[in-house]
Design a protein around this motif. Structure first.
Motif, PDB file in Angstrom:
ATOM      1  N   VAL A  93       1.602   9.249   5.581  1.00 17.83           N
ATOM      2  CA  VAL A  93       0.228   9.142   5.086  1.00 17.83           C
ATOM      3  C   VAL A  93       0.230   8.622   3.648  1.00 17.83           C
ATOM      4  O   VAL A  93      -0.443   7.642   3.325  1.00 17.83           O
ATOM      5  CB  VAL A  93      -0.487  10.505   5.169  1.00 17.83           C
ATOM      6  CG1 VAL A  93      -1.873  10.408   4.543  1.00 17.83           C
ATOM      7  CG2 VAL A  93      -0.591  10.958   6.614  1.00 17.83           C
ATOM      8  N   GLN A  94       1.033   9.255   2.813  1.00 19.22           N
ATOM      9  CA  GLN A  94       1.056   8.859   1.391  1.00 19.22           C
ATOM     10  C   GLN A  94       1.467   7.411   1.207  1.00 19.22           C
ATOM     11  O   GLN A  94       0.785   6.631   0.537  1.00 19.22           O
ATOM     12  CB  GLN A  94       2.040   9.746   0.619  1.00 19.22           C
ATOM     13  CG  GLN A  94       1.609  11.186   0.503  1.00 19.22           C
ATOM     14  CD  GLN A  94       2.775  12.091   0.138  1.00 19.22           C
ATOM     15  OE1 GLN A  94       3.859  11.612  -0.170  1.00 19.22           O
ATOM     16  NE2 GLN A  94       2.555  13.388   0.175  1.00 19.22           N
ATOM     17  N   SER A  95       2.579   7.041   1.802  1.00 12.89           N
ATOM     18  CA  SER A  95       3.114   5.693   1.570  1.00 12.89           C
ATOM     19  C   SER A  95       2.200   4.629   2.159  1.00 12.89           C
ATOM     20  O   SER A  95       1.957   3.585   1.542  1.00 12.89           O
ATOM     21  CB  SER A  95       4.502   5.556   2.181  1.00 12.89           C
ATOM     22  OG  SER A  95       5.364   6.459   1.545  1.00 12.89           O
ATOM     23  N   THR A  96       1.694   4.887   3.368  1.00  8.80           N
ATOM     24  CA  THR A  96       0.859   3.864   4.007  1.00  8.80           C
ATOM     25  C   THR A  96      -0.423   3.650   3.214  1.00  8.80           C
ATOM     26  O   THR A  96      -0.859   2.515   3.018  1.00  8.80           O
ATOM     27  CB  THR A  96       0.536   4.273   5.457  1.00  8.80           C
ATOM     28  OG1 THR A  96       1.740   4.672   6.088  1.00  8.80           O
ATOM     29  CG2 THR A  96      -0.082   3.121   6.209  1.00  8.80           C
ATOM     30  N   ILE A  97      -1.017   4.750   2.757  1.00 12.42           N
ATOM     31  CA  ILE A  97      -2.245   4.598   1.963  1.00 12.42           C
ATOM     32  C   ILE A  97      -1.963   3.770   0.718  1.00 12.42           C
ATOM     33  O   ILE A  97      -2.764   2.908   0.333  1.00 12.42           O
ATOM     34  CB  ILE A  97      -2.827   5.982   1.599  1.00 12.42           C
ATOM     35  CG1 ILE A  97      -3.414   6.620   2.856  1.00 12.42           C
ATOM     36  CG2 ILE A  97      -3.875   5.860   0.510  1.00 12.42           C
ATOM     37  CD1 ILE A  97      -4.031   7.961   2.642  1.00 12.42           C
ATOM     38  N   LEU A  98      -0.805   4.005   0.136  1.00 17.52           N
ATOM     39  CA  LEU A  98      -0.429   3.233  -1.054  1.00 17.52           C
ATOM     40  C   LEU A  98      -0.327   1.742  -0.734  1.00 17.52           C
ATOM     41  O   LEU A  98      -0.839   0.891  -1.468  1.00 17.52           O
ATOM     42  CB  LEU A  98       0.920   3.750  -1.562  1.00 17.52           C
ATOM     43  CG  LEU A  98       1.154   3.669  -3.060  1.00 17.52           C
ATOM     44  CD1 LEU A  98       0.065   4.382  -3.820  1.00 17.52           C
ATOM     45  CD2 LEU A  98       2.524   4.250  -3.399  1.00 17.52           C
ATOM     46  N   VAL A  99       0.311   1.429   0.381  1.00 13.91           N
ATOM     47  CA  VAL A  99       0.461   0.027   0.785  1.00 13.91           C
ATOM     48  C   VAL A  99      -0.911  -0.587   1.057  1.00 13.91           C
ATOM     49  O   VAL A  99      -1.213  -1.706   0.623  1.00 13.91           O
ATOM     50  CB  VAL A  99       1.369  -0.083   2.039  1.00 13.91           C
ATOM     51  CG1 VAL A  99       1.342  -1.505   2.586  1.00 13.91           C
ATOM     52  CG2 VAL A  99       2.790   0.326   1.685  1.00 13.91           C
ATOM     53  N   ILE A 100      -1.764   0.187   1.755  1.00 16.12           N
ATOM     54  CA  ILE A 100      -3.105  -0.322   2.069  1.00 16.12           C
ATOM     55  C   ILE A 100      -3.878  -0.615   0.786  1.00 16.12           C
ATOM     56  O   ILE A 100      -4.530  -1.654   0.660  1.00 16.12           O
ATOM     57  CB  ILE A 100      -3.875   0.705   2.933  1.00 16.12           C
ATOM     58  CG1 ILE A 100      -3.248   0.760   4.328  1.00 16.12           C
ATOM     59  CG2 ILE A 100      -5.347   0.343   3.021  1.00 16.12           C
ATOM     60  CD1 ILE A 100      -3.835   1.842   5.213  1.00 16.12           C
ATOM     61  N   ALA A 101      -3.763   0.302  -0.192  1.00 14.75           N
ATOM     62  CA  ALA A 101      -4.477   0.109  -1.460  1.00 14.75           C
ATOM     63  C   ALA A 101      -3.997  -1.163  -2.143  1.00 14.75           C
ATOM     64  O   ALA A 101      -4.797  -1.949  -2.656  1.00 14.75           O
ATOM     65  CB  ALA A 101      -4.271   1.310  -2.375  1.00 14.75           C
ATOM     66  N   ALA A 102      -2.676  -1.384  -2.112  1.00 15.99           N
ATOM     67  CA  ALA A 102      -2.128  -2.583  -2.741  1.00 15.99           C
ATOM     68  C   ALA A 102      -2.666  -3.831  -2.050  1.00 15.99           C
ATOM     69  O   ALA A 102      -3.060  -4.795  -2.708  1.00 15.99           O
ATOM     70  CB  ALA A 102      -0.607  -2.559  -2.681  1.00 15.99           C
ATOM     71  N   ILE A 103      -2.709  -3.800  -0.715  1.00 17.15           N
ATOM     72  CA  ILE A 103      -3.232  -4.950   0.030  1.00 17.15           C
ATOM     73  C   ILE A 103      -4.690  -5.207  -0.335  1.00 17.15           C
ATOM     74  O   ILE A 103      -5.110  -6.333  -0.572  1.00 17.15           O
ATOM     75  CB  ILE A 103      -3.103  -4.711   1.557  1.00 17.15           C
ATOM     76  CG1 ILE A 103      -1.631  -4.731   1.966  1.00 17.15           C
ATOM     77  CG2 ILE A 103      -3.876  -5.771   2.334  1.00 17.15           C
ATOM     78  CD1 ILE A 103      -1.403  -4.399   3.421  1.00 17.15           C
ATOM     79  N   PHE A 104      -5.457  -4.126  -0.429  1.00 18.64           N
ATOM     80  CA  PHE A 104      -6.881  -4.241  -0.742  1.00 18.64           C
ATOM     81  C   PHE A 104      -7.088  -4.928  -2.098  1.00 18.64           C
ATOM     82  O   PHE A 104      -7.881  -5.857  -2.232  1.00 18.64           O
ATOM     83  CB  PHE A 104      -7.506  -2.849  -0.752  1.00 18.64           C
ATOM     84  CG  PHE A 104      -9.005  -2.868  -0.801  1.00 18.64           C
ATOM     85  CD1 PHE A 104      -9.740  -3.019   0.366  1.00 18.64           C
ATOM     86  CD2 PHE A 104      -9.677  -2.729  -1.997  1.00 18.64           C
ATOM     87  CE1 PHE A 104     -11.117  -3.044   0.331  1.00 18.64           C
ATOM     88  CE2 PHE A 104     -11.058  -2.755  -2.045  1.00 18.64           C
ATOM     89  CZ  PHE A 104     -11.779  -2.914  -0.881  1.00 18.64           C
ATOM     90  N   VAL A 105      -6.332  -4.453  -3.081  1.00 20.39           N
ATOM     91  CA  VAL A 105      -6.443  -5.044  -4.419  1.00 20.39           C
ATOM     92  C   VAL A 105      -6.038  -6.521  -4.369  1.00 20.39           C
ATOM     93  O   VAL A 105      -6.674  -7.383  -4.971  1.00 20.39           O
ATOM     94  CB  VAL A 105      -5.555  -4.279  -5.427  1.00 20.39           C
ATOM     95  CG1 VAL A 105      -5.544  -4.996  -6.773  1.00 20.39           C
ATOM     96  CG2 VAL A 105      -6.060  -2.869  -5.593  1.00 20.39           C
ATOM     97  N   PHE A 106      -5.005  -6.805  -3.604  1.00 25.17           N
ATOM     98  CA  PHE A 106      -4.486  -8.156  -3.507  1.00 25.17           C
ATOM     99  C   PHE A 106      -5.513  -9.095  -2.877  1.00 25.17           C
ATOM    100  O   PHE A 106      -5.747 -10.197  -3.365  1.00 25.17           O
ATOM    101  CB  PHE A 106      -3.203  -8.127  -2.681  1.00 25.17           C
ATOM    102  CG  PHE A 106      -2.377  -9.355  -2.823  1.00 25.17           C
ATOM    103  CD1 PHE A 106      -1.780  -9.664  -4.050  1.00 25.17           C
ATOM    104  CD2 PHE A 106      -2.190 -10.207  -1.757  1.00 25.17           C
ATOM    105  CE1 PHE A 106      -1.036 -10.815  -4.192  1.00 25.17           C
ATOM    106  CE2 PHE A 106      -1.439 -11.363  -1.899  1.00 25.17           C
ATOM    107  CZ  PHE A 106      -0.858 -11.664  -3.109  1.00 25.17           C
ATOM    108  N   VAL A 107      -6.156  -8.637  -1.805  1.00 28.15           N
ATOM    109  CA  VAL A 107      -7.173  -9.467  -1.141  1.00 28.15           C
ATOM    110  C   VAL A 107      -8.320  -9.755  -2.104  1.00 28.15           C
ATOM    111  O   VAL A 107      -8.832 -10.870  -2.177  1.00 28.15           O
ATOM    112  CB  VAL A 107      -7.700  -8.768   0.130  1.00 28.15           C
ATOM    113  CG1 VAL A 107      -8.946  -9.467   0.643  1.00 28.15           C
ATOM    114  CG2 VAL A 107      -6.629  -8.775   1.202  1.00 28.15           C
ATOM    115  N   ASN A 108      -8.699  -8.745  -2.886  1.00 26.06           N
ATOM    116  CA  ASN A 108      -9.782  -8.962  -3.837  1.00 26.06           C
ATOM    117  C   ASN A 108      -9.394  -9.932  -4.931  1.00 26.06           C
ATOM    118  O   ASN A 108     -10.223 -10.701  -5.415  1.00 26.06           O
ATOM    119  CB  ASN A 108     -10.234  -7.635  -4.435  1.00 26.06           C
ATOM    120  CG  ASN A 108     -11.247  -6.966  -3.528  1.00 26.06           C
ATOM    121  OD1 ASN A 108     -12.318  -7.510  -3.298  1.00 26.06           O
ATOM    122  ND2 ASN A 108     -10.892  -5.826  -2.970  1.00 26.06           N
TER     123      ASN A 108
END
Lengths: 332, 334
Positions: free
Chosen positions: B302-317
């Motif tokens: 949960v922790q690591s995946t959320i972190l990866v998702i957050a990074a992707i989100f910032v990157f897309v923006n």
């Protein structure tokens, strides 16, 4: 002068807007003509129907709510109102082009000047992109933009207001139109730039031999560039004559009012005499002459009779009961 | 420009630290015990205690968080408690599934949404405008789980024309290279798999596209209405340009800025894994991975995946912001 066939004849034009609150008679019976190569001024306050007249000529009245309900617009002898949208599109920008008031908003901000000029040329002429680009650069040079081959790549926001208006003019000239309609082309510009732009219009007219309709509320601009003038009030013509005659022997009380509200430089500081009151609501015009409520010479008959345009002198038309032959018969 | 991108990427650091604290706290706040979920109901207290000690769950929270952060800084996302597999390896398998679905859904949403919005704006108050805007209002309001279940019921159960779950029918062979199945089947020339993968994408893709499509359509319409009133559109008309050029070049390019913002945000959300959609259609992507991890109290996943998702989100923006510049030359990044 009389024998020259007019380039444009507007006859009895009525452009109305059908809104929820009623019919707005923006243009209500306008007649004038433009001869090849001359400059006709259309003068009036905001809402007098100047711009709507221009948009009617180009067939650009937003519909709904606007509609040309009556009249004829003869361009080179053909009625523009009978043309299809497709035929009109081939006239716009080629035969008749237009320069607008605000150069800051009239150019598309997300396209380069090159793209906007090239597309105009390509829309009307069978030339290659390269030829169209050369034409754009040539035009920019013509309207006095320095270093045009470099500047053509720029976007509108990289130009000053005066330069943008030059770009607009260059764009309007792209296909050598025989009629250029300029809708308050200097209103949004600084005074020094205004003079330059007016000079440019005069120069272009001489070089390209085109007619100009100069729409303005500024009698100074009229005196500067126009051969003849149409004064409009509340969607109707008030006076139509030569520029010299208008300034020397202007007849309509509204014309005189406009002249009195121009500041003059004189040792004894004269007071400006503004025209009192406001232009009427075009959706609810008073009976009789629409200028009557503001007129200093108002007569009883003015409140009931709407005058017609009369030729009171050679090439001098006035729409006022003061000068109407039949007024005596009516008032008695 | 490069300076701008660098500074934006540097800003990623505080964002990710914040997200890691949040993810860590939230999952530990949720009642439940990973040891219990692994060993089952019949495990003794001693067995549970032993496993908890082994997993380090008895350490103070600060120590646990520090350990998590320490691993992340070394580029190690940790190991799943449940599968004992490396989370990094598992994500590399799951992410393409999610990205493929998200791109598929966004393409549907953008093409239909923008087109509907443009037509609705140009023909304002027409029947098309009224119908498309009503439909899009439904679109934003529809619960996805309901829509997904209805689609399965209609297209899989009743008419049996679309597969209800997964990415490929069992028995269809595909040599994976990138784990993007459409791409892989094209690369390997496997047309059977291409068709099968496409059919599997259809329902979850449409379900996922519904909300973005509706938002894009409404945003495009209002933005176009605004732009069509501008002076430069009048100029374009006065130049005698064709209506299609005026609408799709002059107007749409100006109107696309707010639409791009929406597209970026929605795409970021979809890339984070559509938990509901992936669960309903058993789509083996990130969303379903996190969902299963939450159920099993798989803290590291949960922790690591959320972190990866957050990074992707910032990157897309970030990419969205860079694209602005190409739509509007007036935008400058210092």
């Amino acid at each position: 002068m009389e024998s020259v066939k007019p380039l444009l004849e507007v006859k009895n034009l009525h452009t109305h807007f059908f809104t929820k609150t009623g019919v707005v008679r923006a243009v209500d019976g306008v007649n004038f003509d433009v001869k090849p190569g001359e400059t006709l001024g259309i003068v009036g306050e905001s809402g007098s129907g100047k711009s709507i007249t221009a948009m009617s000529i180009l067939g650009l009245i937003p519909s709904p709510p606007g509609r040309i309900v009556d009249g004829e617009i003869l361009f080179k002898g053909e009625d523009l109102l009978k043309k299809s949208e497709n035929q009109m599109r081939q006239i716009r920008g080629k035969e008749i082009s237009m320069v607008f008031q605000d150069p800051m908003t009239s150019l598309n901000p997300v396209f380069s000047v090159e793209k906007q000029m090239v597309e105009t040329v390509l829309a009307h002429e069978k030339v290659t992109k390269k030829q169209a680009r050369d034409r754009a650069i040539e035009l920019l040079n013509l309207v006095g933009i320095p270093d045009p081959s470099k500047r053509v790549k720029n976007y509108p926001h990289e130009f000053s207001g005066g330069m943008r208006q030059r770009v607009m003019i260059a764009m309007a000239l792209a296909c050598n139109p025989s009629l250029l309609i300029a809708d308050e082309p200097t209103t949004a510009l600084d005074v020094t730039i205004q003079a330059q732009i007016l000079e440019l219009f005069k120069k272009m007219q001489k070089e390209l031999d085109m007619a100009i309709i100069m729409i303005t509320h500024d009698l100074g601009v009229v005196a500067e560039v126009c051969d003849r003038v149409l004064v409009m009030y509340a969607g109707k013509p008030a006076e139509f004559t030569d520029t010299k005659k208008l300034f020397d022997q202007g007849k309509h009380p509204y014309t005189l009012g406009l002249m009195n509200s121009i500041p003059k430089i004189s040792p004894n500081k004269e007071k400006l005499i503004p025209i009192t009151g406001l232009p009427p609501n075009l959706g609810d015009l008073p009976k009789g002459c629409s200028f009557a409520p503001r007129c200093k010479h108002v007569m009883d008959s003015c409140l009931s009779i709407d005058p017609t345009l009369q030729e009171i002198d050679e090439n001098h038309f006035v729409r006022c009961l003061l000068y109407e032959e039949s007024k005596k018969a009516v008032t008695t | 420009m490069l300076k701008y991108i660098t500074s934006r990427l540097l800003m990623l650091i505080p964002v990710l630290i914040g997200v890691s604290i949040l993810a860590f706290s939230l999952i530990h706040l949720v009642p439940g015990d990973p040891a219990r979920s692994i060993l089952g109901e019949k495990a003794t207290a001693a067995q549970l205690e032993a496993l908890r000690n082994e997993l380090g769950l008895n350490d103070p929270y600060v120590v646990q968080y520090g350990r998590f952060l320490g691993h992340i800084l070394q580029g190690d996302l940790g190991k799943s408690i449940q599968s004992k597999e490396s989370i990094g390896v598992e994500l590399i398998q799951k992410l393409p599934a999610t990205i493929e679905l998200a791109i598929f859904a966004m393409v549907i949403a953008i093409v239909i949404g923008v087109l509907a919005g443009v037509i609705a704006a140009v023909k304002q108050y027409s029947w098309f405008d009224n119908i498309s805007m009503t439909v899009s209002l439904f679109g934003v309001s529809l619960p996805i789980f309901w829509l997904g279940l209805m689609m399965i019921w209609i297209f899989s159960v009743t008419f049996n024309i679309l597969p209800p779950s997964g990415r490929l029918t069992t028995g269809v062979e595909l040599n994976t290279i990138t784990n993007f199945y459409l791409l892989d089947s094209i690369l390997t020339g496997n047309w059977v798999a291409l068709k099968d993968a496409f059919l599997h994408l259809l329902m979850p893709g449409i379900a996922l596209a519904t909300i973005p499509m509706a938002i894009i359509a409404r945003m495009t319409r209002s933005s176009m209405l605004e732009v069509m009133r501008q002076d430069y559109i009048r100029t374009a008309n006065a130049k005698g340009l064709r209506k299609t050029i005026i609408i799709f070049q002059h107007a749409l390019k100006n109107a696309s800025l707010p639409v791009l913002t929406v597209v970026g945000l929605q795409f970021g959300l979809l890339l984070g894994g559509a938990v509901l959609t992936e669960s309903i259609f058993s789509w083996p992507g990130v969303g379903r991975y996190v969902y299963l991890a939450v159920l099993g109290r798989d803290y590291p996943v949960v922790q690591s995946t959320i972190l990866v998702i957050a990074a992707i989100f910032v990157f897309v923006n970030l990419i969205t912001d860079i694209l602005y510049k190409y739509l509007d030359p007036r935008i400058k990044y210092e």
